[in-house]
Design an enzyme around this catalytic site. Structure first.
Site, PDB file in Angstrom:
ATOM      1  N   HIS A   1       0.891  -1.165   0.000  1.00  0.00           N
ATOM      2  CA  HIS A   1       0.000   0.000   0.000  1.00  0.00           C
ATOM      3  C   HIS A   1       0.928   1.214   0.000  1.00  0.00           C
ATOM      4  O   HIS A   1       2.007   1.179   0.589  1.00  0.00           O
ATOM      5  CB  HIS A   1      -0.834   0.108   1.272  1.00  0.00           C
ATOM      6  CG  HIS A   1      -1.688  -1.073   1.589  1.00  0.00           C
ATOM      7  ND1 HIS A   1      -1.218  -2.187   2.228  1.00  0.00           N
ATOM      8  CD2 HIS A   1      -3.015  -1.285   1.394  1.00  0.00           C
ATOM      9  CE1 HIS A   1      -2.202  -3.045   2.404  1.00  0.00           C
ATOM     10  NE2 HIS A   1      -3.307  -2.543   1.903  1.00  0.00           N
TER      11      HIS A   1
ATOM     12  N   ASP B   1       2.359   2.002   3.338  1.00  0.00           N
ATOM     13  CA  ASP B   1       3.307   1.051   3.954  1.00  0.00           C
ATOM     14  C   ASP B   1       4.734   1.489   3.694  1.00  0.00           C
ATOM     15  O   ASP B   1       5.610   1.303   4.533  1.00  0.00           O
ATOM     16  CB  ASP B   1       3.223  -0.355   3.323  1.00  0.00           C
ATOM     17  CG  ASP B   1       1.855  -0.969   3.358  1.00  0.00           C
ATOM     18  OD1 ASP B   1       1.091  -0.616   4.255  1.00  0.00           O
ATOM     19  OD2 ASP B   1       1.569  -1.810   2.479  1.00  0.00           O
TER      20      ASP B   1
HETATM   21  C1  XLS Z   1      -7.111  -7.012   4.479  1.00  0.00           C
HETATM   22  C2  XLS Z   1      -6.692  -7.222   3.107  1.00  0.00           C
HETATM   23  C3  XLS Z   1      -5.613  -6.274   2.630  1.00  0.00           C
HETATM   24  C4  XLS Z   1      -5.501  -6.295   1.129  1.00  0.00           C
HETATM   25  C5  XLS Z   1      -4.740  -5.158   0.567  1.00  0.00           C
HETATM   26  O1  XLS Z   1      -7.756  -7.827   5.102  1.00  0.00           O
HETATM   27  O2  XLS Z   1      -6.293  -8.542   2.953  1.00  0.00           O
HETATM   28  O3  XLS Z   1      -4.407  -6.564   3.244  1.00  0.00           O
HETATM   29  O4  XLS Z   1      -4.932  -7.473   0.680  1.00  0.00           O
HETATM   30  O5  XLS Z   1      -5.336  -3.944   0.841  1.00  0.00           O
END
Ligand code: XLS
Ligand code: NI
Ligand code: NI
Length: 437
Positions: free
Chosen positions: A100, A103
């Site tokens: 993201h 991140d």
């Molecule tokens: C959350 C999601 C997230 C997505 C990406 O539960 O798995 O991590 O994979 O935004």
């Protein structure tokens, strides 16, 4: 300075190895169904869990020992963290990662500052990616952590939140393109509701569709040709997420003319939260041409939330790989470990144990799936079960040659249904076990 000085490149040592820092099944250059394991599995590290996970839970703060995090949430530390991430991935041998926007780079005091921070860190990522050949599998934007998204982003009751999210995704698409990313993910975040009393569902879903169309249009404008994915999840953080499961997502995409642009990124733990199995979700998406990528993890039977554990169940990975091989493989998607080490597994080396286990479990699943397919017995048994459709009345119905009246005639003449044969579930299960053991 190395972040993992005691760990050298993880090598394949074969099934008999007792070395905990070696692969026993993942042999990246081994061919399976005509492709190397590396190209079949397309492993990816999730930046948010592996590089940003602290181990915090609702009952206590983080526990992770991460010596390189000393300088906190600065841009400088974010750049340094990129080097740590690439050292980790190089040693592990994963060809991809996912992130993201927030991140990798800290959010600034304004949108402009956040974009500037991101540009600085993306430059470092680009350099490391060029040096190592490790690529971005997919990018995404964090549209759920900042309090501005308290009511959601694209489905917020506040139009400004929608606008900010649009700006954020615009930038996330640009950096995904710049890094040569193969895809872009929409996971709901807070796109859902806590109570229908305060919610205009129709309006919110129309906005979500508009938002996705804007993303597709902008991707076209800047020449980003990666695959878009929608990631189903039924609940958490809201009690009802709009991207509930594969069926709900596919319906949303079709109802809004997005089906040509967006496939699904199926996550194991989300499938079980929705009351399905991951193989159900993969098959449902695959049979309709929506199978895209997988967020590999697993839940816990005794815990009803998204625990995001590393996968260690060979039955499960075999089923996942059977589905992908059946529908043409994972590319341009991959096996992204959207998984985190337990709060109690707080040493850096645990990150290696976790990923090695996940990669070996998937490698075994891939080999077993290929064996099951090559042998063909299971497929023959399934085909046999439907034999009544291969000729006679069954074939005629499938060819569209019948209607209710003609079938009534057929049955009046025949009298009753031909005897049914056993479903042989236990035999099917025994045959699967024959490959696994
Ligand atoms: C959350 C999601 C997230 C997505 C990406 O539960 O798995 O991590 O994979 O935004
Ligand atoms: Ni996920
Ligand atoms: Ni998840």
């Amino acid at each position: 300075m190395a972040a993992f000085p005691e760990i050298s490149k993880i090598k394949y040592e074969g099934p008999d190895s007792k070395n905990p820092l070696a692969f026993r099944h993942y042999n990246e250059s081994e061919l399976v169904e005509g492709k190397t394991m590396k190209d079949q599995l397309r492993f990816s590290v999730a930046y948010w869990h592996t590089m940003r996970g602290t181990g915090a839970d609702p009952f206590g703060p983080g526990t992770m020992i991460r010596p390189w995090e000393g300088a906190g949430d600065s841009v400088e530390n974010a750049v340094n963290r990129v080097r740590v991430a690439f050292e980790f991935m190089e040693k592990l041998g994963t060809p991809f990662f996912c992130f993201h926007d927030r991140d990798v780079a800290p959010e600034g005091a304004s949108l402009a500052e956040s974009n500037k921070n991101l540009d600085t860190v993306v430059k470092a990522i680009k350099a490391e990616s060029d040096r190592t050949g490790i690529k971005l599998l997919w990018g995404t934007a964090n549209l759920f952590s900042n309090p501005r998204y308290v009511h959601g982003a694209a489905t917020s009751c506040n139009a400004d939140a929608f606008a900010f999210a649009a700006a954020q995704v615009k930038k996330a698409l640009e950096v995904t393109k710049e890094l040569g990313g193969s895809g872009y993910v929409f996971w709901g975040g807070r796109e859902g509701y806590q109570t229908l009393w305060n919610t205009d569902m129709k309006r919110e879903l129309d906005h979500l569709a508009r938002f996705m169309h804007m993303a597709v249009e902008y991707a076209k404008e800047i020449g980003f040709t990666g695959q878009f994915y929608f990631e189903p999840k039924p609940k958490e953080p809201t009690k009802h997420q709009y991207d509930f499961d594969a069926a709900a997502c596919i319906n949303f995409l079709r109802a809004n003319g997005l089906e040509k642009h967006v496939k699904l990124n199926i996550e194991t733990n989300h499938a079980t939260l929705a009351g399905h199995t991951v193989e159900h979700e993969l098959e449902y998406a695959g049979m309709q041409g929506f199978l895209g990528s997988v967020d590999a993890n697993t839940g816990d039977l005794l815990l009803g939330w998204d625990t995001d554990q590393f996968p260690t169940d060979v039955y499960m990975t075999t089923k996942i790989m059977l589905a992908f091989l059946k529908y043409g493989g994972l590319a341009p998607g991959g096996v992204n470990f959207d998984a985190k080490v337990r709060r109690e597994s707080f040493e850096p080396v645990d990150l290696f144990h976790a990923h090695i286990g996940g990669m070996d479990t998937f490698a075994m699943g891939l080999k077993l799936a290929a064996k099951i397919r090559a042998d063909g017995e299971l497929a023959r048994m399934v085909q046999q079960r439907y034999a009544s459709w291969d000729s006679g009345i069954g074939a005629e119905i499938e060819q569209g040659k019948h209607n209710f009246k003609s079938l009534e005639q057929y049955m009046l003449a025949k009298g009753d249904v031909a005897p049914n044969t056993s479903g042989r579930q236990e035999l099917f299960e025994n045959v699967v076990n024959r490959y696994i053991f």
